[in-house]
Design a protein around this motif. Structure first.
Motif, PDB file in Angstrom:
ATOM      1  N   GLY A  51       0.857  -0.810  -0.119  1.00 27.28           N
ATOM      2  CA  GLY A  51      -0.001  -0.138   0.614  1.00 27.28           C
ATOM      3  C   GLY A  51       0.187   1.271   0.358  1.00 27.28           C
ATOM      4  N   THR A  52       0.184   2.416  -0.784  1.00 27.37           N
ATOM      5  CA  THR A  52       1.111   3.260  -0.808  1.00 27.37           C
ATOM      6  C   THR A  52       0.523   4.997   0.025  1.00 27.37           C
ATOM      7  N   ASP A  53      -0.638   4.065   0.739  1.00 27.49           N
ATOM      8  CA  ASP A  53      -1.089   5.098   2.176  1.00 27.49           C
ATOM      9  C   ASP A  53       0.169   5.195   3.140  1.00 27.49           C
ATOM     10  N   PRO A  54       0.202   6.593   4.201  1.00 28.37           N
ATOM     11  CA  PRO A  54       0.836   6.199   4.862  1.00 28.37           C
ATOM     12  C   PRO A  54       0.174   5.589   6.274  1.00 28.37           C
ATOM     13  N   GLY A  55      -0.496   5.290   6.274  1.00 28.47           N
ATOM     14  CA  GLY A  55      -1.112   3.802   7.347  1.00 28.47           C
ATOM     15  C   GLY A  55      -1.603   2.970   6.765  1.00 28.47           C
ATOM     16  N   ASP A  56      -1.312   2.421   6.107  1.00 29.37           N
ATOM     17  CA  ASP A  56      -1.245   1.125   5.335  1.00 29.37           C
ATOM     18  C   ASP A  56      -0.031   0.882   4.331  1.00 29.37           C
ATOM     19  N   THR A  57       1.127   0.430   5.053  1.00 22.30           N
ATOM     20  CA  THR A  57       1.915   0.019   3.734  1.00 22.30           C
ATOM     21  C   THR A  57       2.515  -1.073   3.946  1.00 22.30           C
ATOM     22  N   ALA A  58       1.686  -1.791   4.586  1.00 21.45           N
ATOM     23  CA  ALA A  58       1.880  -3.218   4.773  1.00 21.45           C
ATOM     24  C   ALA A  58       1.407  -4.417   3.314  1.00 21.45           C
ATOM     25  N   LEU A  59       2.386  -5.289   3.222  1.00 22.49           N
ATOM     26  CA  LEU A  59       2.288  -6.402   2.318  1.00 22.49           C
ATOM     27  C   LEU A  59       0.858  -7.165   2.138  1.00 22.49           C
ATOM     28  N   MET A  60      -0.007  -6.567   0.872  1.00 24.02           N
ATOM     29  CA  MET A  60      -1.128  -7.428   0.109  1.00 24.02           C
ATOM     30  C   MET A  60      -1.077  -7.903  -0.429  1.00 24.02           C
ATOM     31  N   GLY A  61      -0.227  -8.796  -1.591  1.00 21.15           N
ATOM     32  CA  GLY A  61      -0.524  -9.258  -2.026  1.00 21.15           C
ATOM     33  C   GLY A  61       1.465 -10.288  -3.012  1.00 21.15           C
ATOM     34  N   CYS A  62       1.194 -10.988  -2.966  1.00 19.61           N
ATOM     35  CA  CYS A  62       2.818 -11.534  -3.048  1.00 19.61           C
ATOM     36  C   CYS A  62       2.734 -12.352  -4.671  1.00 19.61           C
ATOM     37  N   ARG A  76       4.432 -18.968  -9.064  1.00 18.88           N
ATOM     38  CA  ARG A  76       3.982 -19.827  -8.129  1.00 18.88           C
ATOM     39  C   ARG A  76       3.448 -18.546  -7.057  1.00 18.88           C
ATOM     40  N   GLN A  77       3.077 -19.305  -6.359  1.00 17.79           N
ATOM     41  CA  GLN A  77       2.621 -18.856  -5.093  1.00 17.79           C
ATOM     42  C   GLN A  77       1.853 -17.381  -5.509  1.00 17.79           C
ATOM     43  N   MET A  78       0.355 -17.115  -5.805  1.00 12.81           N
ATOM     44  CA  MET A  78       0.572 -16.197  -6.154  1.00 12.81           C
ATOM     45  C   MET A  78      -0.657 -15.632  -4.923  1.00 12.81           C
ATOM     46  N   ALA A  79      -0.419 -14.595  -4.161  1.00 17.51           N
ATOM     47  CA  ALA A  79      -1.700 -14.610  -2.693  1.00 17.51           C
ATOM     48  C   ALA A  79      -2.301 -13.212  -2.852  1.00 17.51           C
ATOM     49  N   VAL A  80      -3.041 -13.321  -2.355  1.00 17.55           N
ATOM     50  CA  VAL A  80      -3.407 -10.892  -1.995  1.00 17.55           C
ATOM     51  C   VAL A  80      -4.015 -11.642  -0.903  1.00 17.55           C
ATOM     52  N   ARG A  81      -3.696 -10.649   0.275  1.00 12.89           N
ATOM     53  CA  ARG A  81      -4.418 -10.657   1.340  1.00 12.89           C
ATOM     54  C   ARG A  81      -6.442 -10.686   1.356  1.00 12.89           C
TER      55      ARG A  81
END
Length: 152
Positions: A51-62, A76-81
């Motif tokens: 995320g680019t929001d300063p309040g939420d920069t956590a991993l969202m997907g990979c 491989r291993q496509m995952a989204v929160r």
């Protein structure tokens, strides 16, 4: 739009990526990562969406790109929160992964897609190859895309 970037193996970001993959892909099937399994990812291309929001920069997907040979790479291993699925993150990850794979010289991207995700990949131009098969106990289809057909 989100920030999509490469993740270094065995970094804090990598551990966050493993945790997300475990939550979304492995635990629901009663599976867990082993150190030996994760060690195989040392030379893979590890991709994360943040995320680019300063309040939420956590991993969202990979997702991961694993070279098969000089011309073929496997996604491989496509995952989204779970709370962010169906919001465009998967599409952004795929577009980044395709560009990265082409940049690295790969001609074809393939994957073992969970059957439930086949329509998503078809919308992105992937085609199913062969028959449905079981992997980790659930139905999958092999899917491919010729990276030379993408208008960069």
């Amino acid at each position: 739009m989100h920030e999509i970037r490469l993740i270094r193996y065995d970094s804090d970001a990598y551990r966050e990526m493993v945790a997300l993959r475990d939550e979304i892909l492995r635990r629901p099937l009663g599976l867990h990562f082993t150190p030996a399994y994760l060690a195989q990812e040392l030379d893979d291309v590890l991709i994360g969406c943040y995320g680019t929001d300063p309040g939420d920069t956590a991993l969202m997907g990979c997702c991961i790109l694993s070279p098969v040979d000089e011309e073929l790479v496997q996604l491989r291993q496509m995952a989204v929160r779970e709370d962010l699925q169906r919001g465009g993150i998967g599409r952004e990850l795929m577009e980044f992964a395709e560009r990265k794979a082409a940049e690295l010289g790969f001609l074809t991207l393939m994957m073992h897609a969970r059957k439930i995700a086949v329509p998503f990949y078809e919308r992105l131009g992937y085609r199913a190859v062969g028959e449905e098969f079981l992997e980790v106990g659930i139905p999958h289809m092999e899917m491919t895309k010729d990276l030379r057909q993408i208008p960069w």
